[in-house]
Design a protein around this motif. Structure first.
Motif, PDB file in Angstrom:
ATOM      1  N   THR A  19       0.832  -1.201   0.000  1.00 15.65           N
ATOM      2  CA  THR A  19       0.000   0.000   0.000  1.00 15.65           C
ATOM      3  C   THR A  19       0.866   1.250   0.000  1.00 15.65           C
ATOM      4  OG1 THR A  19      -1.704  -1.159   1.265  1.00 15.65           O
ATOM      5  CG2 THR A  19      -1.834   1.228   1.233  1.00 15.65           C
ATOM      6  N   ASN A  20       0.510   2.180  -0.867  1.00 15.01           N
ATOM      7  CA  ASN A  20       1.110   3.502  -0.850  1.00 15.01           C
ATOM      8  C   ASN A  20       0.096   4.410  -0.151  1.00 15.01           C
ATOM      9  OD1 ASN A  20       2.078   6.058  -1.310  1.00 15.01           O
ATOM     10  ND2 ASN A  20       2.591   5.687  -3.458  1.00 15.01           N
ATOM     11  N   TYR A  21       0.315   4.658   1.119  1.00 14.86           N
ATOM     12  CA  TYR A  21      -0.663   5.390   1.913  1.00 14.86           C
ATOM     13  C   TYR A  21      -0.804   6.844   1.480  1.00 14.86           C
ATOM     14  CZ  TYR A  21      -1.322   1.487   5.033  1.00 14.86           C
ATOM     15  OH  TYR A  21      -1.648   0.266   5.543  1.00 14.86           O
ATOM     16  N   TYR A  22       0.234   7.411   0.905  1.00 17.89           N
ATOM     17  CA  TYR A  22       0.156   8.787   0.424  1.00 17.89           C
ATOM     18  C   TYR A  22      -0.873   8.880  -0.710  1.00 17.89           C
ATOM     19  CZ  TYR A  22       1.601  13.209  -1.633  1.00 17.89           C
ATOM     20  OH  TYR A  22       1.605  14.483  -2.140  1.00 17.89           O
ATOM     21  N   LYS A  23      -0.779   7.959  -1.672  1.00 21.77           N
ATOM     22  CA  LYS A  23      -1.739   7.942  -2.778  1.00 21.77           C
ATOM     23  C   LYS A  23      -3.135   7.572  -2.292  1.00 21.77           C
ATOM     24  CE  LYS A  23      -0.698   5.854  -6.690  1.00 21.77           C
ATOM     25  NZ  LYS A  23      -0.055   4.943  -7.661  1.00 21.77           N
ATOM     26  N   ARG A  24      -3.202   6.586  -1.412  1.00 23.29           N
ATOM     27  CA  ARG A  24      -4.505   6.126  -0.916  1.00 23.29           C
ATOM     28  C   ARG A  24      -5.242   7.246  -0.187  1.00 23.29           C
ATOM     29  NH1 ARG A  24      -7.783   1.974   0.403  1.00 23.29           N
ATOM     30  NH2 ARG A  24      -8.698   1.994   2.468  1.00 23.29           N
TER      31      ARG A  24
END
Length: 196
Positions: A19-24
């Motif tokens: 998971t890329n939390y910045y994008k999410r």
């Protein structure tokens, strides 16, 4: 591993590369449903999901194995298959009342005219409103699999043994790879008729 009092351990799914939390976070802040496209090692999944505080809720989903139900005999992870998956998922979402979505490609790199954007093009053609530039979507002939048919034709003439090896999956399923565009059109028509 880093040391020091100020070091912060990344979240587990970030450490695992899932998971890329910045994008999410940016996608969730928009408040719109997400068109989630995931290409796995053997299958592909296209979902329309909405984020809630308890977790994501899947509104509509299409799995590459579902294409068999509509008569698809081709490979289930190539550009035509992902277009059909996007088309199928969007048709299901439209029945649920979803009219717009934003693209969530996860950790896939946004490569112009890739399989991921073939799924987006399928969803757009089904009637879902998705903000995406025309420059990243694949051409219609590529979506229909004409590049595969042309390659199969060239290979059949130049090296029949390699043709049988490369297209063994198509041949064992009873599909001539040179007729893939016509097969694609018939499957798309079946999906449209089934989900009207």
């Amino acid at each position: 591993m880093a040391r020091g009092a100020r070091y912060r351990v990344p979240l587990k799914r970030r450490r695992e590369g899932k998971t890329n939390y910045y994008k999410r976070r940016k996608l969730i802040i928009s408040g719109k449903p997400r068109l989630v496209v995931r290409v796995l090692s053997r299958t592909a999944i296209v979902q329309i999901a909405k984020a809630t505080p308890k977790g994501d809720v899947v509104i509509a989903s299409a799995h590459s194995n579902e294409l068999k139900k509509y008569g698809w005999k081709g490979y289930r992870r190539n550009t035509p298959a992902l277009y059909l998956l996007g088309f199928l998922a969007a048709k299901k979402a439209l029945k649920q009342g979803v009219t717009e979505a934003i693209v969530d490609i996860g950790l896939h790199r946004p490569v112009k005219a890739s399989r991921v954007f073939a799924a987006v093009k399928g969803a757009l053609d089904a009637g879902l409103k998705i903000p995406v530039g025309d420059g990243v979507l694949p051409e219609d002939d590529r979506v229909r699999g004409e590049h595969i048919a042309n390659y199969a034709k060239m290979l059949k003439e130049s090296n029949p043994e390699l043709f049988k090896l490369r297209f063994s999956g198509y041949l064992s399923a009873g599909l001539d790879p040179e007729s893939l565009p016509e097969h694609f059109d018939s499957v798309k028509q079946k999906i449209e008729e089934a989900l009207q």
